[in-house]
Scaffold this motif. Structure first.
Motif, PDB file in Angstrom:
ATOM      1  N   SER A  39       0.754  -1.194  -0.059  1.00 62.37           N
ATOM      2  CA  SER A  39       0.046  -0.014   0.134  1.00 62.37           C
ATOM      3  C   SER A  39       0.889   1.288   0.070  1.00 62.37           C
ATOM      4  O   SER A  39       0.661   2.280  -0.587  1.00 62.37           O
ATOM      5  CB  SER A  39      -0.901   0.116   1.332  1.00 62.37           C
ATOM      6  N   LEU A  96     -10.201   5.505  -0.833  1.00 62.62           N
ATOM      7  CA  LEU A  96     -11.078   4.198  -1.091  1.00 62.62           C
ATOM      8  C   LEU A  96     -10.126   3.077  -1.214  1.00 62.62           C
ATOM      9  O   LEU A  96     -10.644   1.937  -0.934  1.00 62.62           O
ATOM     10  CB  LEU A  96     -11.611   4.386  -2.694  1.00 62.62           C
ATOM     11  N   LEU A  97      -9.005   3.290  -1.436  1.00 57.94           N
ATOM     12  CA  LEU A  97      -7.894   2.080  -1.610  1.00 57.94           C
ATOM     13  C   LEU A  97      -7.208   2.077  -0.463  1.00 57.94           C
ATOM     14  O   LEU A  97      -6.679   0.674  -0.162  1.00 57.94           O
ATOM     15  CB  LEU A  97      -6.864   2.673  -2.872  1.00 57.94           C
ATOM     16  N   ASN A 100     -18.797   3.021  -0.538  1.00 57.89           N
ATOM     17  CA  ASN A 100     -17.925   3.454  -1.772  1.00 57.89           C
ATOM     18  C   ASN A 100     -18.388   2.663  -3.085  1.00 57.89           C
ATOM     19  O   ASN A 100     -17.724   1.652  -3.304  1.00 57.89           O
ATOM     20  CB  ASN A 100     -16.663   2.704  -1.094  1.00 57.89           C
ATOM     21  N   MET A 126      -9.325   3.439 -10.579  1.00 54.78           N
ATOM     22  CA  MET A 126      -9.509   2.525  -9.513  1.00 54.78           C
ATOM     23  C   MET A 126      -9.202   0.993  -9.921  1.00 54.78           C
ATOM     24  O   MET A 126      -8.678   0.260  -9.200  1.00 54.78           O
ATOM     25  CB  MET A 126     -10.720   2.594  -8.892  1.00 54.78           C
ATOM     26  N   GLU A 165      -6.123  -1.392  -8.331  1.00 53.48           N
ATOM     27  CA  GLU A 165      -6.668  -2.766  -7.484  1.00 53.48           C
ATOM     28  C   GLU A 165      -5.810  -3.883  -8.118  1.00 53.48           C
ATOM     29  O   GLU A 165      -5.645  -4.746  -7.462  1.00 53.48           O
ATOM     30  CB  GLU A 165      -8.343  -2.689  -7.615  1.00 53.48           C
ATOM     31  N   ILE A 194      -5.008  -4.571  -4.490  1.00 53.65           N
ATOM     32  CA  ILE A 194      -5.751  -3.845  -3.202  1.00 53.65           C
ATOM     33  C   ILE A 194      -7.074  -4.324  -3.434  1.00 53.65           C
ATOM     34  O   ILE A 194      -8.053  -4.433  -4.348  1.00 53.65           O
ATOM     35  CB  ILE A 194      -5.704  -2.218  -3.613  1.00 53.65           C
ATOM     36  N   SER A 212     -10.105  -3.061  -2.127  1.00 54.62           N
ATOM     37  CA  SER A 212     -11.001  -2.021  -1.657  1.00 54.62           C
ATOM     38  C   SER A 212     -12.354  -2.433  -1.183  1.00 54.62           C
ATOM     39  O   SER A 212     -12.729  -3.421  -1.495  1.00 54.62           O
ATOM     40  CB  SER A 212     -10.912  -1.036  -2.822  1.00 54.62           C
ATOM     41  N   THR A 213     -13.001  -1.645  -0.540  1.00 56.11           N
ATOM     42  CA  THR A 213     -14.156  -1.644  -0.115  1.00 56.11           C
ATOM     43  C   THR A 213     -15.222  -2.039  -1.338  1.00 56.11           C
ATOM     44  O   THR A 213     -16.033  -2.649  -1.275  1.00 56.11           O
ATOM     45  CB  THR A 213     -14.804  -0.246   0.536  1.00 56.11           C
ATOM     46  N   LYS A 249     -14.298  -3.015  -4.229  1.00 60.01           N
ATOM     47  CA  LYS A 249     -14.035  -4.554  -4.939  1.00 60.01           C
ATOM     48  C   LYS A 249     -14.642  -5.490  -3.984  1.00 60.01           C
ATOM     49  O   LYS A 249     -15.537  -6.469  -4.553  1.00 60.01           O
ATOM     50  CB  LYS A 249     -12.587  -4.605  -4.819  1.00 60.01           C
TER      51      LYS A 249
END
Length: 721
Positions: free
Chosen positions: A316, A360-361, A413, A471, A475, A480, A482-483, A485
């Motif tokens: 990250s 977001l990420l 998100n 995004m 990702e 990543i 994410s929420t 995803k």
């Protein structure tokens, strides 16, 4: 056998994994990020040097890059203030009184001599009257001082000795009055003659005989003296005060030194040199200051990323570096338009994109810090051509844009929410820009105002579009989860979830139940509840390969394990872990899901088949009937592991009650502790107690007792009769 298993479970990580987790990589990324920030801001703090000649027209409008004190101009203004103070004079009233008394005393002496000369006794007792000349001699020799005699001729007194008493008295009164009037005024040395002439004119207005008038004028002019003197101390004090009151003359940062086309005079050339635009040697102060600022920024970033309770993963940090660099690069590219008279181009930068991507990420807290950093960097980059200055308007504008984007996203998100956030950022940009324009209280044309608001709207909308566009790349490229995803992967229409639902409905129901239990428990202790929920949906995906060998999918069929040996049954059951891992990898699912599928059983023992095998063969080792592991490495996986066992155990109970459920839950957790299945995750005993309570609350809601409906009972009785 034990040694072989231990060796298998303690497999050493490969070189790449070691490098990814090495602190040196973090340090290198921080250094690279610091270099990027320093390089982006370098040109905006670097002092300019100009190649210009005096007495030539300026090719451009030149602004002062910094604030400096113009000592030469300050000294000149101080000298002007010093010289502008007039001489300070003081009126000596004692002199005025003395001169009036002096002239009055002279007339008294004249009158006294006149009386003595009119009644003088000789030695033989005979009276003798003195002539006017003798009276004058007596006056001069006996009554007056040498100083008076030197300045007043003897002839002046002769008419007064010859005149009548009335004329002498009239002359005295006239002279004393005239002298008193004149000496009551300020008489500096330069106005002394003028004052004497005024006394003379005043005496001419009296009705005096010609010869008496002339004597009176002579005496009056003699009595007029300077009574207004230069006060050197007061003068010097006033001049010093005036000089000290002059403020330092400063050339302000951003001040126009010379306009385009204006002649570079000697004075202008001097000022250019004073602000450092002509120096061959550049000052290193701005570079040191920029280094300190960058150091503070990097320190803040390190604090957030290196905290012990930080849930952000290693890669990250590299992702953050990419997002930060892209946003900073956008600022820098658009700032180049300042050189072609687009000084306010900074308002169009979609800076909210960077903050929203970080939120977001990565993490909301680091997103807030990043917002402040973007505001600081933007205020330096868009300094409107004045090197080393701060554009606080742009800084405030960027700060509000980023914060609004982060706050509006909230916990929802979804991609549609990002577009809404962009629209809201545009509205907030317009409001902030309106506030800035009103505070400045400037005059703007309709075209300028319209341009400002168009840039503000474009900034917010483009930020949301770029966020959605970047995004998927971030990702996928950085793995990543994410929420957003996770929400997409929780869709029941996902191919793997549909596979579980259609091929193993019992396993699907079990997974949903485990997901509900895991999410509530994770949220209770502050873990990632959404990750636990969605990961639990996929944790038993391997069961779809041989669904009939798992009891929850055995509907109206004989248990196949009845015809198999315990060793073979064990292999089939254990295989669902490796099969699930292979299927998730094949579908390129997130690593977190693969870890959940691989670790949710840890190295636990298949007790049923182990005891069954033990009955026939006493030499069976326990390790042969354990899952391959590894043990749960995170809180989320550990909770899913416990929830998986709890749900299956409670579902097998014939008549579950709250007490029975709680006893069962705590016994399973205690068994996991005794079996050392939770040794490699960082769950505390306090958190395990919270997890147990959460499971009990959830299970009580699922397995609550139901009432028997009267109508249904009545119908059943009628039917039976």
């Amino acid at each position: 056998m034990k040694k072989e298993k231990k060796k298998k479970n303690n497999k050493k990580p490969n070189v790449l994994e070691k490098f990814k987790n090495h602190k040196f990589l973090h340090a290198m990324i921080y250094v690279v990020l610091a270099i990027i920030i320093y390089a982006a801001l370098f040109s905006n703090v670097k002092p300019e040097t100009l190649d210009i000649e005096p007495f030539t027209p300026s090719k451009e409008t030149i602004y002062a890059p910094t604030t400096v004190v113009d000592k030469e101009e300050t000294e000149r203004k101080k000298k002007e203030a010093y010289d502008s103070v007039e001489d300070q004079y003081v009126l000596d009233k004692n002199i005025s009184e003395d001169q009036v008394n002096l002239i009055s005393s002279i007339f008294d002496a004249i009158i006294e001599v006149r009386k003595e000369g009119a009644n003088t006794e000789t030695s033989d007792k005979e009276e003798t009257i003195l002539t006017p000349e003798e009276k004058v001699n007596r006056l001069v020799n006996e009554k007056l001082t040498d100083t008076i005699n030197e300045k007043i001729p003897k002839e002046t007194f002769l008419p007064l000795m010859s005149a009548s008493d009335e004329d002498v008295t009239l002359a005295k009164n006239a002279v004393v009055t005239a002298v008193n009037n004149a000496m009551s005024k300020e008489i500096p040395i330069v106005q002394l003659t003028e004052a004497k002439n005024q006394v003379e004119e005043e005496l001419k207005s009296y009705s005096l005989k010609k010869d008496v008038l002339q004597s009176s004028i002579t005496l009056a002019r003699f009595a007029i003296a300077q009574n207004y003197f230069l006060d050197l101390d007061a003068t010097n004090q006033k001049r010093q005060q005036a000089s000290e009151e002059v403020k330092e003359v400063q050339i302000k940062q951003g001040q126009i030194i010379v306009d385009e086309g204006e002649l570079i005079s000697r004075e202008v050339y001097r000022k250019l040199g004073l602000v450092g635009l002509l120096d061959d040697q550049i000052s290193y102060k701005p570079f040191i200051g920029l280094g300190i600022l960058v150091l503070l920024i990097i320190t803040g970033i390190i604090y957030f990323f290196e905290k012990k309770d930080n849930k952000i993963k290693n890669n990250s940090l590299l992702l953050y570096c990419f997002i930060f660099t892209i946003t900073l690069l956008l600022m820098k590219i658009l700032s180049l338009f300042q050189k072609i008279d687009y000084n306010h181009i900074g308002y169009i930068v979609p800076v909210a994109m960077g903050a929203m991507l970080v939120k977001l990420l990565l993490n909301e807290r680091i997103a807030f810090l990043t917002s402040m950093i973007f505001a600081i960097c933007g205020s330096i980059i868009f300094n409107e051509g004045v090197t080393g200055s701060f554009n606080f308007s742009v800084g405030v504008y960027y700060l509000f844009a980023c914060l609004v984007g982060i706050l509006f996203l909230g916990d929802h998100n979804l991609r549609s929410k990002i577009l809404q956030a962009g629209l809201f950022v545009s509205i907030m940009n317009c409001l902030v820009l309106l506030a800035i324009l009103l505070i400045r209280n400037g005059s703007y044309t309709n075209v300028e105002i319209g341009t400002y608001f168009i840039m503000a709207c474009v900034s917010g909308l483009v930020a949301s579009v770029l966020t959605i566009g970047f995004m998927p790349f971030f990702e996928t490229g950085f793995g990543i989860l994410s929420t957003m995803k996770l929400i997409e992967l929780s869709n029941p229409n996902h191919p793997l979830l549909r596979k579980i639902l259609t091929e193993t409905p019992g396993t699907y129901h079990h997974s949903v139940m485990v997901a509900n239990l895991s999410e509530s428990a994770c949220e209770a202790i502050g873990a990632d509840g959404l990750l636990a929920r969605v990961g639990a949906y996929y944790h038993d995906i391997g069961k779809t390969k041989r669904p009939q060998y798992f009891i929850e999918n055995q509907m109206n069929i004989e248990n196949p394990h009845n015809k198999l040996s315990p060793q073979l049954s064990k292999n089939i059951i254990i295989a669902h872990v490796t099969d699930g891992v292979d299927m998730l990898k094949k579908h390129k699912m997130p690593k977190e899901f693969i870890d959940i599928a691989e670790q949710h059983h840890g190295t636990s023992l298949l007790k049923y088949f182990y005891h069954q095998a033990k009955q026939t063969n006493d030499s069976i080792y326990e390790e042969e009937f354990r899952y391959p592991g590894p043990k749960p490495q995170t809180k989320e996986i550990a909770i899913i592991s416990i929830a998986d066992s709890v749900e299956a155990a409670v579902r097998s109970m014939s008549n579950p009650t709250p007490d029975k459920i709680e006893k069962l839950v705590r016994s399973i957790i205690a068994d996991r502790l005794q079996d050392h299945q939770l040794d490699e995750c960082d769950l505390t005993l306090k958190e395990l107690d919270i997890i147990a309570k959460s499971f009990c609350e959830s299970l009580k809601g699922i397995f609550h007792s139901r009432i028997e409906y009267p109508e249904l009972t009545k119908k059943q009785k009628v039917k039976q009769s």
